[in-house]
Write a protein that holds these residues in place. Structure first.
Motif, mmCIF file in Angstrom:
data_model
loop_
_atom_site.group_PDB
_atom_site.id
_atom_site.type_symbol
_atom_site.label_atom_id
_atom_site.label_comp_id
_atom_site.label_asym_id
_atom_site.label_seq_id
_atom_site.Cartn_x
_atom_site.Cartn_y
_atom_site.Cartn_z
ATOM 1 N N UNK A 11 0.924 -1.081 0.013
ATOM 2 C CA UNK A 11 -0.028 0.007 0.137
ATOM 3 C C UNK A 11 0.919 1.193 0.062
ATOM 4 N N UNK A 13 1.033 5.685 -0.309
ATOM 5 C CA UNK A 13 0.274 6.756 -0.452
ATOM 6 C C UNK A 13 1.385 7.792 -1.146
ATOM 7 N N UNK A 47 -7.154 -2.498 7.655
ATOM 8 C CA UNK A 47 -8.082 -1.675 6.826
ATOM 9 C C UNK A 47 -8.311 -2.242 5.448
ATOM 10 N N UNK A 50 -9.855 -5.366 5.400
ATOM 11 C CA UNK A 50 -11.409 -5.085 5.628
ATOM 12 C C UNK A 50 -12.004 -4.602 4.333
ATOM 13 N N UNK A 51 -11.304 -4.423 3.270
ATOM 14 C CA UNK A 51 -11.969 -3.698 2.272
ATOM 15 C C UNK A 51 -12.120 -2.125 2.203
ATOM 16 N N UNK A 52 -11.499 -1.486 3.219
ATOM 17 C CA UNK A 52 -11.705 -0.094 3.100
ATOM 18 C C UNK A 52 -10.501 0.608 2.340
ATOM 19 N N UNK A 53 -9.476 -0.055 2.226
ATOM 20 C CA UNK A 53 -8.469 0.464 1.326
ATOM 21 C C UNK A 53 -8.363 -0.423 0.308
ATOM 22 N N UNK A 54 -7.973 0.141 -0.824
ATOM 23 C CA UNK A 54 -7.501 -0.849 -1.994
ATOM 24 C C UNK A 54 -6.060 -0.902 -1.965
ATOM 25 N N UNK A 72 -16.373 -8.566 2.154
ATOM 26 C CA UNK A 72 -17.046 -8.020 3.481
ATOM 27 C C UNK A 72 -17.939 -8.630 4.063
ATOM 28 N N UNK A 77 -15.208 -6.269 11.228
ATOM 29 C CA UNK A 77 -14.159 -5.310 11.591
ATOM 30 C C UNK A 77 -14.446 -4.158 12.569
ATOM 31 N N UNK A 78 -13.796 -3.982 13.444
ATOM 32 C CA UNK A 78 -13.805 -3.018 14.490
ATOM 33 C C UNK A 78 -12.543 -1.882 14.439
ATOM 34 N N UNK A 79 -12.793 -0.860 13.877
ATOM 35 C CA UNK A 79 -11.575 0.013 13.694
ATOM 36 C C UNK A 79 -11.048 0.520 15.174
ATOM 37 N N UNK A 82 -13.861 3.437 17.150
ATOM 38 C CA UNK A 82 -15.202 3.160 16.263
ATOM 39 C C UNK A 82 -16.191 4.313 16.699
ATOM 40 N N UNK A 146 -19.626 -6.092 15.076
ATOM 41 C CA UNK A 146 -18.552 -6.787 14.057
ATOM 42 C C UNK A 146 -18.862 -8.209 13.903
ATOM 43 N N UNK B 100 -17.185 3.994 8.222
ATOM 44 C CA UNK B 100 -16.145 2.806 8.067
ATOM 45 C C UNK B 100 -17.149 1.543 8.856
ATOM 46 N N UNK B 101 -17.949 1.647 9.494
ATOM 47 C CA UNK B 101 -18.745 0.814 10.326
ATOM 48 C C UNK B 101 -19.984 0.246 9.267
ATOM 49 N N UNK B 104 -18.093 -1.268 5.718
ATOM 50 C CA UNK B 104 -17.433 -2.429 6.117
ATOM 51 C C UNK B 104 -18.121 -3.660 5.944
ATOM 52 N N UNK B 105 -19.682 -3.295 6.184
ATOM 53 C CA UNK B 105 -20.699 -4.421 5.999
ATOM 54 C C UNK B 105 -20.830 -4.340 4.255
ATOM 55 N N UNK B 106 -21.479 -5.583 4.038
ATOM 56 C CA UNK B 106 -21.605 -5.664 2.435
ATOM 57 C C UNK B 106 -22.758 -4.706 1.995
ATOM 58 N N UNK B 254 -11.332 5.766 -1.568
ATOM 59 C CA UNK B 254 -11.247 4.922 -0.476
ATOM 60 C C UNK B 254 -11.727 5.647 0.753
#
Lengths: 303, 256
Positions: A11, A13, A47, A50-54, A72, A77-79, A82, A146, B100-101, B104-106, B254
């Motif tokens: 990853x 940036x 992240x 979890x699919x939040x970043x590519x 997903x 996932x729990x950041x 949160x 989560x 985010x929460x 992150x779910x589908x 993102x």
């Protein structure tokens, strides 16, 4: 078969590479700790999973699914920090999360009630707005949301970092329980926690994996023995004499305590005690310690 | 259905944070302010002492002109209110980390965006209807007859204009993370559109900014012109395009 296989995950940036070609895999029903100092790339890795970043490069494969698919539905996932809709009640938020994860209204409500009980949110608190929740309650609610859809992989980013000792204990016990039903991947910089609940460790530093394996493997690999020595007078005056001994690999002094790293326990003990008796050192403490995860971590990160 | 879940959440949120109360009230106030003050202007001038010797020739207003005053208010302050209530709907959630929460779910990104879009449209359309309904009532009471059909034409086509405003706000919500910037860009875009429409008046017959003008024409003549119809369709088209584009942007962006 592996639950998750990560290959050459990278990853970037701009010009900055935060995660640099890391590869690892793990099986079902394990608990894996991702440890590393701040800025090591732990959160970015989680992240991305979890699919939040590519990912800039690399492949993430879940069981036998195709690489880099939308995972997903399988992941909870729990950041680290949160954030909730604070105008909802805890129960409402869980049902909302469940419905987003494609559970039916009835199933979501049932799961919500079960989980509220399981994570220990009291009956009165359930129907209170989340804005009134304490930090520990929010963290437990975060774990509950989560796992509402019973994911195969639960990703927790620093789940205990912001909690008081009591809250920490609760969450660790909860993780211990959850790991019977799912794989948990969590990051932490508190090594004791990692030691307590995890089966496997991945050590991350500056975007690289510098070490990984099971706890006992790593222990064996990095095992050293450390003697702790304290005397009544100034400990510094004894350092040269200890350093001169044959079986000693290194010494260091911290807060009037000398830490002596040795290669051969028996030989070293004989030598140290011999010289101490001969010169009649005013010893107050002399003890043997196995290296903790923390020492191992320091050594690996520094080297 | 996932979309309904997201949509219901938006409605509930706007109810709990009282938007469903104050937005209709503000729109009603804005809509009736000018009709009422215009009607009572002579009395107002008298009661603050009048102006000795000065003679005011207050023009007689046709009901359609008074409706135009209501729309003029909505075009200024009403638009601002709409942009302000929607400025943080995605940008704010992304900034605070709530998205985010959710994401992150589908959750389908397009569902996430369209649920918000529709929820705000419902709020805006209901407020607009109530506002213009009250305004219409006073116009009939104080200025003369304006048919209910005329009211419906006004609500329908002006609602289309406000739909575009909501769509622009949603669009910028997906582009930038700061709610302040969403307001800035949305207002800027509306201003640039308005200036462009004024300058290129001769070619931009179907610019969304012409909607109010055509509406007044329509209720004066009592007939919906082709220009109004086409402009309405063009405006709806641009709105849908903006929302689809937002979905695409969101998909490739993102959430961090």
């Amino acid at each position: 078969m592996s639950l998750l296989t990560v290959e050459n995950l990278t990853k970037k940036y701009g010009a900055k590479t935060v995660v640099d070609h890391i590869s690892f895999e793990f099986g079902h029903n394990k608990c894996i700790a991702l440890i590393g100092p701040n800025g090591a790339g732990k959160t970015t890795t989680l992240r991305t999973l979890a699919g939040l970043l590519k990912p800039t490069e690399g492949a993430i494969q879940f069981e036998s699914m195709k690489a880099n698919q939308d995972l997903r539905g399988m992941i909870g996932y729990l950041p680290q920090y949160p954030a909730f809709h604070s105008w909802m009640t805890g129960r409402e938020f869980l049902i909302y999360s469940g419905k987003l994860a494609k559970l039916s209204k009835e199933v979501a409500a049932k799961r919500a009630d079960e989980l509220l009980h399981e994570v220990g949110i009291s009956k009165e608190a359930r129907d209170e707005r989340i804005s009134r929740y304490s930090g520990g309650m929010k963290q437990r609610l975060g774990i509950a949301q989560a796992i509402i859809h019973q994911p195969k992989l639960l990703i927790l980013d620093e789940p205990v970092a912001s909690l008081d000792p009591l809250g920490r204990r609760d969450v660790l016990v909860l993780m211990e329980k959850l790991k019977q039903d799912m794989t948990i991947l969590f990051s932490t910089h508190i090594l004791n926690d990692a030691e307590e609940v995890s089966d496997e460790l991945i050590l991350l530093n500056q975007g690289h994996i510098i070490e990984s394996g099971s706890l006992s493997e790593l222990r064996k690999k990095y095992q050293t023995t450390v003697f702790e020595l304290q005397v009544e007078d100034d400990i510094n005056s004894y350092q040269d004499k200890i350093d001169a001994l044959q079986s000693i690999s290194s010494t260091k002094i911290e807060r009037n305590m000398m830490f002596i790293t040795v290669s051969d326990i028996n030989h070293a003990r004989e030598e140290i005690l011999a010289v101490a008796t001969e010169e009649n050192w005013p010893i107050t403490t002399f003890s043997i310690n196995q290296a903790s995860l923390e020492d191992m971590f320091m050594r690996v990160v520094k080297s | 259905m996932q979309w309904m879940t997201l949509f219901q959440k938006e409605l509930l949120e706007n109810w709990r944070n009282k938007k469903w109360i104050w937005v209709p009230l503000v729109i009603i106030l804005l809509s009736i302010m000018d009709p009422i003050t215009t009607y009572y202007l002579p009395q107002i001038i008298d009661s603050v002492g009048g102006m000795e010797g000065a003679v005011f020739e207050l023009p007689e207003y046709a009901p359609a002109d008074v409706m135009m005053m209501s729309l003029a208010q909505l075009s200024m302050l009403g638009v601002l209110v709409i942009v302000l209530i929607s400025m943080g709907t995605i940008a704010g959630e992304r900034k605070s980390g709530i998205s985010e929460l959710v994401l992150v779910k589908p959750v389908s990104y397009l569902n996430y965006i369209t649920a918000k879009w529709v929820a705000y449209l419902v709020l805006v359309w209901v407020s607009l209807f109530l506002g213009l309904l009250v305004s219409w009532y006073y116009i009939n009471l104080l200025f003369g007859n304006l048919s209910f059909g005329d009211l419906m034409i006004t609500v329908l086509f002006y609602g289309i204009w406000l739909t575009l405003v909501v769509s622009l706000s949603i669009f910028y919500n997906t582009l930038v993370k700061s709610a302040g910037l969403v307001v800035f860009f949305t207002i800027l875009t509306i201003m640039v559109m308005s200036i462009t429409t004024n300058i290129f008046n001769h070619v931009l017959d179907w610019s969304p900014n012409n909607l109010s003008g055509y509406i007044i024409e329509a209720i004066k003549v009592g007939e919906v012109s082709n220009d109004l119809m086409i402009t309405g369709v063009v405006t709806i088209g641009i709105s849908i395009l903006l929302v689809l584009l937002s979905g695409q942007i969101f998909k490739h962006k993102e959430m961090a």
